[in-house]
Motif scaffolding. Structure first.
Motif, PDB file in Angstrom:
ATOM      1  N   ALA A 221     -13.669 -90.836  -7.520  1.00 54.27           N
ATOM      2  CA  ALA A 221     -12.256 -91.198  -7.409  1.00 54.27           C
ATOM      3  C   ALA A 221     -11.418 -89.966  -7.085  1.00 54.27           C
ATOM      4  O   ALA A 221     -11.891 -88.831  -7.147  1.00 54.27           O
ATOM      5  CB  ALA A 221     -11.774 -91.838  -8.709  1.00 54.27           C
ATOM      6  N   ASP A 222     -10.147 -90.209  -6.737  1.00 57.24           N
ATOM      7  CA  ASP A 222      -9.258 -89.086  -6.413  1.00 57.24           C
ATOM      8  C   ASP A 222      -7.963 -89.138  -7.228  1.00 57.24           C
ATOM      9  O   ASP A 222      -6.866 -88.967  -6.707  1.00 57.24           O
ATOM     10  CB  ASP A 222      -8.969 -89.031  -4.909  1.00 57.24           C
ATOM     11  CG  ASP A 222      -8.306 -90.295  -4.373  1.00 57.24           C
ATOM     12  OD1 ASP A 222      -8.121 -91.260  -5.161  1.00 57.24           O
ATOM     13  OD2 ASP A 222      -7.965 -90.320  -3.178  1.00 57.24           O
ATOM     14  N   SER A 252      -1.617 -94.599  -4.858  1.00 55.37           N
ATOM     15  CA  SER A 252      -2.895 -95.267  -4.624  1.00 55.37           C
ATOM     16  C   SER A 252      -4.014 -94.306  -4.991  1.00 55.37           C
ATOM     17  O   SER A 252      -3.937 -93.104  -4.712  1.00 55.37           O
ATOM     18  CB  SER A 252      -3.048 -95.655  -3.147  1.00 55.37           C
ATOM     19  OG  SER A 252      -2.007 -96.514  -2.745  1.00 55.37           O
ATOM     20  N   VAL A 253      -5.066 -94.853  -5.622  1.00 56.83           N
ATOM     21  CA  VAL A 253      -6.232 -94.047  -6.005  1.00 56.83           C
ATOM     22  C   VAL A 253      -7.476 -94.726  -5.448  1.00 56.83           C
ATOM     23  O   VAL A 253      -7.721 -95.905  -5.717  1.00 56.83           O
ATOM     24  CB  VAL A 253      -6.338 -93.900  -7.537  1.00 56.83           C
ATOM     25  CG1 VAL A 253      -7.636 -93.190  -7.914  1.00 56.83           C
ATOM     26  CG2 VAL A 253      -5.130 -93.161  -8.091  1.00 56.83           C
ATOM     27  N   GLU A 254      -8.245 -93.970  -4.684  1.00 64.34           N
ATOM     28  CA  GLU A 254      -9.488 -94.505  -4.136  1.00 64.34           C
ATOM     29  C   GLU A 254     -10.636 -94.200  -5.095  1.00 64.34           C
ATOM     30  O   GLU A 254     -10.762 -93.083  -5.600  1.00 64.34           O
ATOM     31  CB  GLU A 254      -9.784 -93.879  -2.770  1.00 64.34           C
ATOM     32  CG  GLU A 254     -11.054 -94.443  -2.120  1.00 64.34           C
ATOM     33  CD  GLU A 254     -11.409 -93.758  -0.816  1.00 64.34           C
ATOM     34  OE1 GLU A 254     -12.401 -94.182  -0.189  1.00 64.34           O
ATOM     35  OE2 GLU A 254     -10.726 -92.777  -0.436  1.00 64.34           O
ATOM     36  N   LYS A 256     -14.568 -94.447  -4.833  1.00 72.07           N
ATOM     37  CA  LYS A 256     -15.616 -94.704  -3.839  1.00 72.07           C
ATOM     38  C   LYS A 256     -16.776 -95.518  -4.401  1.00 72.07           C
ATOM     39  O   LYS A 256     -17.335 -96.376  -3.705  1.00 72.07           O
ATOM     40  CB  LYS A 256     -16.132 -93.373  -3.279  1.00 72.07           C
ATOM     41  CG  LYS A 256     -15.117 -92.647  -2.413  1.00 72.07           C
ATOM     42  CD  LYS A 256     -15.649 -91.305  -1.916  1.00 72.07           C
ATOM     43  CE  LYS A 256     -14.603 -90.589  -1.061  1.00 72.07           C
ATOM     44  NZ  LYS A 256     -15.064 -89.238  -0.661  1.00 72.07           N
ATOM     45  N   LYS A 260     -13.110 -99.355  -3.795  1.00 74.55           N
ATOM     46  CA  LYS A 260     -11.844-100.001  -4.128  1.00 74.55           C
ATOM     47  C   LYS A 260     -10.721 -98.963  -4.154  1.00 74.55           C
ATOM     48  O   LYS A 260     -10.907 -97.825  -4.596  1.00 74.55           O
ATOM     49  CB  LYS A 260     -11.964-100.644  -5.518  1.00 74.55           C
ATOM     50  CG  LYS A 260     -10.869-101.634  -5.854  1.00 74.55           C
ATOM     51  CD  LYS A 260     -11.132-102.988  -5.224  1.00 74.55           C
ATOM     52  CE  LYS A 260     -10.076-103.995  -5.650  1.00 74.55           C
ATOM     53  NZ  LYS A 260     -10.225-105.277  -4.944  1.00 74.55           N
ATOM     54  N   THR A 261      -9.567 -99.373  -3.650  1.00 69.43           N
ATOM     55  CA  THR A 261      -8.354 -98.577  -3.794  1.00 69.43           C
ATOM     56  C   THR A 261      -7.451 -99.277  -4.799  1.00 69.43           C
ATOM     57  O   THR A 261      -7.129-100.461  -4.641  1.00 69.43           O
ATOM     58  CB  THR A 261      -7.623 -98.403  -2.451  1.00 69.43           C
ATOM     59  OG1 THR A 261      -8.474 -97.692  -1.550  1.00 69.43           O
ATOM     60  CG2 THR A 261      -6.330 -97.629  -2.641  1.00 69.43           C
ATOM     61  N   GLU A 263      -3.900 -99.641  -6.739  1.00 70.54           N
ATOM     62  CA  GLU A 263      -2.471 -99.354  -6.601  1.00 70.54           C
ATOM     63  C   GLU A 263      -1.832 -99.229  -7.982  1.00 70.54           C
ATOM     64  O   GLU A 263      -2.067-100.054  -8.863  1.00 70.54           O
ATOM     65  CB  GLU A 263      -1.784-100.484  -5.825  1.00 70.54           C
ATOM     66  CG  GLU A 263      -2.346-100.737  -4.432  1.00 70.54           C
ATOM     67  CD  GLU A 263      -2.108 -99.573  -3.477  1.00 70.54           C
ATOM     68  OE1 GLU A 263      -1.130 -98.820  -3.702  1.00 70.54           O
ATOM     69  OE2 GLU A 263      -2.900 -99.429  -2.522  1.00 70.54           O
TER      70      GLU A 263
END
Length: 313
Positions: A221-222, A252-254, A256, A260-261, A263
């Motif tokens: 994730a980021d 927004s967080v991705e 991996k 899924k992203t 919100e």
């Protein structure tokens, strides 16, 4: 663990009211931060329970009224810090018992066995690694009565229905006459509780935000940690301490690993932990609802905490 972790993160962060399970706090770094929390002067729980187990070992053993050798089965033994004083009392007084620490971590059990072997070489220890209930099913066949230990106020992490379900499971895997010693944090001055969980040092904030770092590391994730904050609220009527991570902006967080992203809205909350505090009446009612008889509540000198002794009836 990672598959379950990914599934639980997906479920929690796509729910209408976002949430993450507190059981995922305890990666290596999270465990180290929790040690810092336990060492805070405001975090009274550890010292209060240690006092009970250190100063009232004789009262605990006398209240068991076991006339034969018995088993002490500790659920989630961890480092065994608090239990040591109780075990030391038993060994020094030549009480005939077996100590069976249970933990999901082989490493934790190995460290515990090594430490106890050095400090209490005459202790009869039978460590187990795995699921509580699978091991309790086997222990139920023992010819000896058992004292189960569920310490540290961990029951407070369960919502009321889940707490009853857990205690009923304990009960189902015990013999008539077996005892349960269970830790409860007691309702008290709300300021004392507030300061223990919403500390000015920011340690509890780091503990919560470390969960986002774990998701980053293990699930790709980021999360940008500076874009999130921590909030904690105590309701003295219900006894609920609820902890939250707060999104400081629309973002927004991705993630991996789950493709899924997610919100987040401005000031949106992620609920991370419940830590319920109990009155003595609530403890008595919970014991009765779970088919136990309450024998006695052992309290620390400030009446902040109790280790409550119950019997399966």
């Amino acid at each position: 663990m990672t598959n379950n972790f990914a599934q639980d993160v997906l479920k929690g962060l796509t729910a209408k009211s976002k949430h993450l399970s507190s059981k995922y706090f305890y990666d290596d770094n999270g465990s180290r931060i929790f040690q810092e929390i336990m060492n805070m002067p405001e975090y009274y729980l550890t010292d209060a329970e240690f006092e009970i187990l250190s100063m009232q070992s004789k009262q605990i053993i006398d209240a068991l009224q076991f006339s034969t050798p018995f088993n002490i089965v500790e659920l989630g033994a961890g480092d065994g810090f608090k239990t040591f004083k109780l075990l030391e009392y038993l060994v020094n007084n030549d009480v005939d018992f077996n100590y069976m620490p249970i933990d999901i971590s082989q490493e934790a059990i190995d460290i515990l066995v090594e430490r106890l072997g050095e400090r209490l070489p005459n202790l009869n220890i039978r460590p187990k690694v795995g699921d509580y209930f699978e091991i309790l099913k086997v222990n139920k066949q023992s010819d000896f009565p058992s004292l189960l230990l569920f310490l540290g106020g961990n029951i407070g992490n369960y919502q009321s229905g889940k707490a009853r379900d857990l205690l009923n499971l304990f009960n189902d895997n015990m013999k008539i006459g077996d005892k349960l010693l269970i830790g409860f944090d007691i309702k008290k001055n709300p300021i004392i509780i507030h300061n223990a969980y919403y500390d000015e040092h920011g340690i509890t904030k780091r503990f919560n935000l470390n969960l986002l770092l774990r998701i980053n590391r293990e699930l790709g994730a980021d999360f940008k940690i500076d874009d999130f904050d921590f909030y904690c609220h105590y309701n003295p009527i219900t006894g609920d301490v609820k902890s939250y991570i707060v999104s400081l902006r629309k973002q927004s967080v991705e993630i991996k690993a789950i493709n899924k992203t997610i919100e987040f809205d401005y000031n949106e909350l992620i609920w991370t932990e419940l830590s319920k505090k109990y009155s003595l009446d609530e403890i008595r009612n919970l014991a009765k609802a779970s088919n136990f008889q309450l024998i006695t509540n052992l309290l620390d000198c400030k009446h902040y905490f109790t280790d409550s002794l119950w019997e399966k009836i």
